[in-house]
Design an enzyme around this catalytic site. Structure first.
Site, PDB file in Angstrom:
ATOM      1  N   HIS A   1       0.914  -1.087  -0.040  1.00 18.79           N
ATOM      2  CA  HIS A   1      -0.001   0.063  -0.100  1.00 18.79           C
ATOM      3  C   HIS A   1       0.917   1.323  -0.057  1.00 18.79           C
ATOM      4  O   HIS A   1       0.458   2.487  -0.229  1.00 18.79           O
ATOM      5  CB  HIS A   1      -0.819  -0.033   1.128  1.00 18.79           C
TER       6      HIS A   1
ATOM      7  N   ASP B   1       3.612   9.185  -1.270  1.00 19.89           N
ATOM      8  CA  ASP B   1       2.350   8.405  -0.847  1.00 19.89           C
ATOM      9  C   ASP B   1       1.988   7.559  -1.839  1.00 19.89           C
ATOM     10  O   ASP B   1       1.962   7.672  -3.173  1.00 19.89           O
ATOM     11  CB  ASP B   1       1.183   9.509  -0.742  1.00 19.89           C
TER      12      ASP B   1
HETATM   13  P1  ADQ Z   1      -2.817   6.344   4.651  1.00 18.73           P
HETATM   14  O1  ADQ Z   1      -1.568   6.821   4.710  1.00 18.73           O
HETATM   15  O2  ADQ Z   1      -3.545   6.360   5.765  1.00 18.73           O
HETATM   16  O3  ADQ Z   1      -2.898   5.096   3.754  1.00 18.73           O
HETATM   17  P2  ADQ Z   1      -4.710   7.721   2.443  1.00 18.73           P
HETATM   18  O4  ADQ Z   1      -4.697   6.920   1.469  1.00 18.73           O
HETATM   19  O5  ADQ Z   1      -4.949   9.355   2.647  1.00 18.73           O
HETATM   20  O6  ADQ Z   1      -3.488   7.650   3.567  1.00 18.73           O
HETATM   21  O7  ADQ Z   1      -5.810   7.165   3.500  1.00 18.73           O
HETATM   22  C1  ADQ Z   1      -6.552   7.746   4.628  1.00 18.73           C
HETATM   23  C2  ADQ Z   1      -7.819   7.360   4.782  1.00 18.73           C
HETATM   24  O8  ADQ Z   1      -8.062   7.769   6.287  1.00 18.73           O
HETATM   25  C3  ADQ Z   1      -8.855   8.067   3.801  1.00 18.73           C
HETATM   26  O9  ADQ Z   1      -9.768   7.279   3.599  1.00 18.73           O
HETATM   27  C4  ADQ Z   1      -9.172   9.406   4.776  1.00 18.73           C
HETATM   28  O10 ADQ Z   1     -10.587   9.662   4.492  1.00 18.73           O
HETATM   29  C5  ADQ Z   1      -9.108   8.755   6.304  1.00 18.73           C
HETATM   30  N1  ADQ Z   1      -8.618   9.868   7.127  1.00 18.73           N
HETATM   31  C6  ADQ Z   1      -7.699  10.746   6.867  1.00 18.73           C
HETATM   32  N2  ADQ Z   1      -7.626  11.828   7.790  1.00 18.73           N
HETATM   33  C7  ADQ Z   1      -8.640  11.457   8.747  1.00 18.73           C
HETATM   34  C8  ADQ Z   1      -9.354  12.299   9.706  1.00 18.73           C
HETATM   35  N3  ADQ Z   1      -8.741  13.437  10.208  1.00 18.73           N
HETATM   36  N4  ADQ Z   1     -10.341  11.770   9.997  1.00 18.73           N
HETATM   37  C9  ADQ Z   1     -10.977  10.664   9.653  1.00 18.73           C
HETATM   38  N5  ADQ Z   1     -10.562   9.914   8.511  1.00 18.73           N
HETATM   39  C10 ADQ Z   1      -9.375  10.323   8.102  1.00 18.73           C
HETATM   40  C11 ADQ Z   1      -2.044   4.054   3.064  1.00 18.73           C
HETATM   41  C12 ADQ Z   1      -1.081   4.771   2.285  1.00 18.73           C
HETATM   42  C13 ADQ Z   1      -1.712   5.369   1.183  1.00 18.73           C
HETATM   43  C14 ADQ Z   1      -2.828   4.470   0.227  1.00 18.73           C
HETATM   44  C15 ADQ Z   1      -3.729   3.851   1.415  1.00 18.73           C
HETATM   45  C16 ADQ Z   1      -4.586   2.755   0.745  1.00 18.73           C
HETATM   46  O11 ADQ Z   1      -0.081   5.367   2.512  1.00 18.73           O
HETATM   47  O12 ADQ Z   1      -0.921   5.801   0.022  1.00 18.73           O
HETATM   48  O13 ADQ Z   1      -3.500   5.247  -0.342  1.00 18.73           O
HETATM   49  O14 ADQ Z   1      -3.071   3.291   2.546  1.00 18.73           O
HETATM   50  O15 ADQ Z   1      -3.904   1.744  -0.052  1.00 18.73           O
END
Ligand code: ADQ
Length: 474
Positions: free
Chosen positions: A158, A366
């Site tokens: 991921h 990311d």
């Molecule tokens: P993350 O690094 O956690 O995931 P991201 O893909 O942006 O990053 O996903 C975060 C999730 O958490 C989103 O669904 C978002 O809505 C939620 N989130 C973020 N901030 C929040 C907040 N303040 N309150 C509630 N919810 C929040 C890892 C990898 C990414 C990859 C994903 C999926 O780092 O690059 O996209 O896995 O593979």
């Protein structure tokens, strides 16, 4: 086809119907697949125990069985807080300056992977498809093979795969990558991470790469490909139909008092580029005095991984930076930044996304970034907001109509904010239509289906017998 078995560090148990809206899109997609095949989800319970016993806690909800184990304190320190989050996470996000190399981390990581394999292998049946997730469990496939499993086993990463020149700074890097040759399928989010992996395989392992992405190292063949993850689009498209989303929309909209709203939503993590984003916004305020008092930036960033030391630093840094920016520009009736250290349920977030004229999604690196896609899916088709997106997020490979920026450049971030705030409605609609088209097409179900189908088709006819693992070098 047999059952699907998902193995990841943490398990997301299905939530009761009343709380379904708080379940993440990835969990929803995997749970749906598990339901269809009467599958199982294995992982760490998140709990600590004095002595590891391998006792499995089974839970069954909504047609899905989850099986979890507790880990010892030392396991959590060395495997989770150590090798996964203080060695691999920073290194794979190009932060070698933050990566800690400690032999106890490496041995704890291998021990926990062995423990997972020893605990869960007896539950796996001959025709099950096994899908291992993420950087916590890279060597798990090899551990399962050593227990005699001949099933098709796939691995999905991921996070980014780093360039070969960076990865070689990891002690025992070959040992880690060679352990992946026991999978039948390895997936990454983007072609860029896939190419970096191929480059490593060719340069460090002397392997060859075939046009269809199959790699071959010393007679061992593994299919590799990019599978960009998406979101559960329908969840975000009906934003204003749901009371919590509508409330969040109205709260943010009202509190902005007619000002334009910029939003950032991230886990509080150094890879997300929050300090650089704050500095870019500050540059924008310095260069655009006509916007003072007319724009409001809301950054939502709940702390994560509190036990990892670096995260305390980033908290302090952002507290200080937001305070300085507000100190420099605020008026009695206006603060330029609202910085909130709290998580919100999904409906609330989608209401905030809808109320925001601009989203700043500017990670320094990311794997994909789902927030960018969630923002796009939450917009009003007649009056959509503008996405400013880092070139270094995996999502930039798909979301080409966003305003793409180098997140390290304050000037580029500042210019993009100005451009986004000034963008005519027709251009906003044109860009958004292209973006949402991609977000709808390559959603989380598409991701899950394409991976599982590729795994079901993967060639595992060659010898995967016990003891046939490649020798580990170093
Ligand atoms: P993350 O690094 O956690 O995931 P991201 O893909 O942006 O990053 O996903 C975060 C999730 O958490 C989103 O669904 C978002 O809505 C939620 N989130 C973020 N901030 C929040 C907040 N303040 N309150 C509630 N919810 C929040 C890892 C990898 C990414 C990859 C994903 C999926 O780092 O690059 O996209 O896995 O593979």
């Amino acid at each position: 086809m047999g059952r699907l078995i998902v193995i990841s560090n943490r398990v997301s148990a299905p939530k009761p119907r009343s709380a379904e809206g708080t379940q993440g899109g990835l969990a929803v997609a995997l749970l749906a697949a598990l339901q269809e095949s009467n599958g199982l989800w294995f992982g760490w319970s998140g709990e600590r125990t004095e002595r590891f016993t391998g006792e499995i806690h089974f839970q069954r909800h909504g047609g899905v069985t989850t099986a979890t184990v507790d880990l010892e304190e030392q396991d959590v320190d060395e495997y989770y807080n150590g090798y996964a989050n203080r060695t691999l996470w920073p290194l794979f996000h190009y932060r070698i300056d933050l990566a800690e190399f400690d032999r106890t981390f490496g041995s704890g990581y291998e021990r926990v992977n062995e423990r997972f394999a020893a605990t869960f292998a007896p539950l796996i049946e001959a025709d099950d498809l096994i899908w291992v997730h993420d950087y916590h469990l890279v060597p798990l496939g090899q551990q399962l093979r050593q227990r005699g499993l001949k099933n098709r086993i796939g691995f999905f990463l991921h996070i980014p795969w780093p360039p070969q020149r960076l990865l070689v700074s990891l002690p025992y890097h070959q040992r880690l990558v060679r352990s992946m040759l026991d999978y039948d399928l390895i997936g990454f989010h983007t072609e860029e991470w896939l190419e970096s992996f191929h480059h490593y395989v060719a340069r460090e392992l002397g392997g060859t790469i075939e046009p269809d992405g199959t790699i071959e190292v010393e007679g061992r063949r593994v299919k590799t490909a990019a599978f960009p993850i998406g979101i559960d689009v329908s969840e975000f498209e009906r934003v204003l139909d749901r009371p919590d989303a509508r409330n969040a929309y109205e709260t943010l909209h009202r509190s902005a008092e007619g000002r334009k709203v910029i939003i950032g939503v991230d886990r509080l993590d150094y890879s997300k580029g929050l300090a650089e984003r704050f500095n870019g916004y500050r540059r924008f305020l310095e260069e655009n005095p006509d916007w003072l008092g007319r724009v409001s930036f809301l950054q939502i960033a709940p702390p994560t991984r509190g036990e990892v030391h670096t995260y305390e630093h980033i908290r302090e840094e952002l507290d200080a930076l937001s305070g300085r920016i507000n100190g420099q520009f605020a008026h009695v009736d206006w603060v330029p930044i609202r910085y909130v250290n709290q998580g919100y349920p999904r409906d609330g977030l989608s209401g905030f996304y809808r109320a925001a004229d601009v989203a700043l999604v500017t990670p320094l690196r990311d794997g994909m970034n789902l927030v960018a896609k969630e923002y796009v899916a939450s917009q009003d088709p007649d009056d959509p907001g503008v996405l400013i997106l880092s070139r270094f997020a995996g999502a930039a490979h798909q979301l080409r109509e966003a305003l793409l920026v180098n997140p390290y450049s304050k000037d580029e971030v500042s210019d993009a904010i100005r451009k986004a705030l000034d963008m005519p409605r027709a251009e906003r609609i044109r860009r958004w239509e292209a973006l949402v088209d991609n977000v709808r097409r390559e959603d989380v179900l598409h991701w899950r289906r394409t991976f599982v189908e590729a795994l079901a088709k993967a060639d595992n006819s060659h010898d995967r017998a016990e003891g046939a693992a490649l020798p580990l070098l170093e």
